[in-house]
Write a protein that holds these residues in place. Sequence first.
Motif, PDB file in Angstrom:
ATOM      1  N   LYS A   1       0.796  -1.213  -0.049  1.00  0.00           N
ATOM      2  CA  LYS A   1      -0.074  -0.258   0.038  1.00  0.00           C
ATOM      3  C   LYS A   1       0.814   1.210  -0.047  1.00  0.00           C
ATOM      4  N   ASP A   2       1.974   1.270   0.828  1.00  0.00           N
ATOM      5  CA  ASP A   2       2.772   2.201   0.931  1.00  0.00           C
ATOM      6  C   ASP A   2       3.449   2.667  -0.719  1.00  0.00           C
ATOM      7  N   TRP A   3       3.735   1.481  -1.271  1.00  0.00           N
ATOM      8  CA  TRP A   3       4.183   1.723  -2.777  1.00  0.00           C
ATOM      9  C   TRP A   3       3.335   2.357  -3.534  1.00  0.00           C
ATOM     10  N   ASP A   4       2.054   1.686  -3.412  1.00  0.00           N
ATOM     11  CA  ASP A   4       1.093   2.251  -4.370  1.00  0.00           C
ATOM     12  C   ASP A   4       0.761   3.618  -4.221  1.00  0.00           C
TER      13      ASP A   4
ATOM     14  N   LYS B   1       2.666   5.855  -3.119  1.00  0.00           N
ATOM     15  CA  LYS B   1       3.772   6.907  -3.671  1.00  0.00           C
ATOM     16  C   LYS B   1       3.800   6.729  -5.102  1.00  0.00           C
ATOM     17  N   ASN B   2       3.407   5.661  -5.674  1.00  0.00           N
ATOM     18  CA  ASN B   2       3.713   5.542  -7.068  1.00  0.00           C
ATOM     19  C   ASN B   2       2.259   5.243  -7.719  1.00  0.00           C
ATOM     20  N   LYS B   3       1.597   6.290  -7.962  1.00  0.00           N
ATOM     21  CA  LYS B   3       0.245   6.237  -8.799  1.00  0.00           C
ATOM     22  C   LYS B   3       0.526   5.800 -10.174  1.00  0.00           C
ATOM     23  N   LEU B   4      -0.647   4.917 -10.696  1.00  0.00           N
ATOM     24  CA  LEU B   4      -0.379   4.531 -12.076  1.00  0.00           C
ATOM     25  C   LEU B   4      -0.401   5.436 -13.259  1.00  0.00           C
ATOM     26  N   GLY B   5      -0.448   6.798 -12.938  1.00  0.00           N
ATOM     27  CA  GLY B   5      -0.532   7.804 -14.271  1.00  0.00           C
ATOM     28  C   GLY B   5      -1.433   8.731 -13.982  1.00  0.00           C
ATOM     29  N   PRO B   6      -1.972   9.439 -14.921  1.00  0.00           N
ATOM     30  CA  PRO B   6      -2.861  10.332 -14.789  1.00  0.00           C
ATOM     31  C   PRO B   6      -4.306   9.929 -14.236  1.00  0.00           C
TER      32      PRO B   6
ATOM     33  N   HIS C   1      -6.831  -9.222 -13.449  1.00  0.00           N
ATOM     34  CA  HIS C   1      -5.970  -9.542 -14.676  1.00  0.00           C
ATOM     35  C   HIS C   1      -4.923  -8.598 -14.974  1.00  0.00           C
ATOM     36  N   PHE C   2      -4.937  -7.109 -14.738  1.00  0.00           N
ATOM     37  CA  PHE C   2      -4.072  -6.393 -15.212  1.00  0.00           C
ATOM     38  C   PHE C   2      -3.161  -6.002 -13.830  1.00  0.00           C
ATOM     39  N   LYS C   3      -3.498  -6.536 -12.680  1.00  0.00           N
ATOM     40  CA  LYS C   3      -2.701  -6.592 -11.464  1.00  0.00           C
ATOM     41  C   LYS C   3      -2.668  -4.792 -11.103  1.00  0.00           C
ATOM     42  N   ILE C   4      -4.107  -4.426 -10.927  1.00  0.00           N
ATOM     43  CA  ILE C   4      -4.247  -2.788 -10.595  1.00  0.00           C
ATOM     44  C   ILE C   4      -5.150  -3.021  -9.491  1.00  0.00           C
ATOM     45  N   GLN C   5      -5.213  -1.705  -8.669  1.00  0.00           N
ATOM     46  CA  GLN C   5      -5.922  -1.743  -7.566  1.00  0.00           C
ATOM     47  C   GLN C   5      -7.409  -1.405  -8.205  1.00  0.00           C
TER      48      GLN C   5
END
Length: 172
Positions: free
Chosen positions: A46-49, A51-56, A110-114
Amino acid sequence: MADLKYTVIKSDEQYEEYCKIHKELVFSDNSEEYQDEIELLDLLIKDWDDKNKLGPDLDPVEFVKSLKEDHGLTQTELADIAGVGKSYISEILNYKKRLSKKVIRNIADHFKIQQAALNKHYRLEGERVTGSDEANLSPVYDIQTGNRLNYENNQAESEYVVPAQGELKLVK
């Protein structure tokens, strides 16, 4: 000092490794034995997520479209991943239906995203939005250019409509 089994995530590779380990522990037959380890991995991931958003901050439909395009998928393949029919996925991609919980779950897995990246409110084609509702909506982007659309409510009684082209129009 002994080496730590897990450390703060510092790279995409480490993130992927921790996600894999987390998944294996959660779905193991004796996951109760690993509860502390699972909770620690939850915090690190969660900490990594955070700090590192997937994009816009795209609306969910635009995000699904970008996933489809980035992975070179056909609409039929995307429908299979989502676990729905081709016509249903078409209606989603054309802002005529909302993403269901099942579709969100299947695409995120499938895409391993939140799931949170897809679980946002967005406007359907022709949906009216009053000024008081605007603050609760995700940002809207132009479908053709990808640029964020700006709009102002100059009159208290005005409403905005999102037509199929993805542009906002003031109606009285």
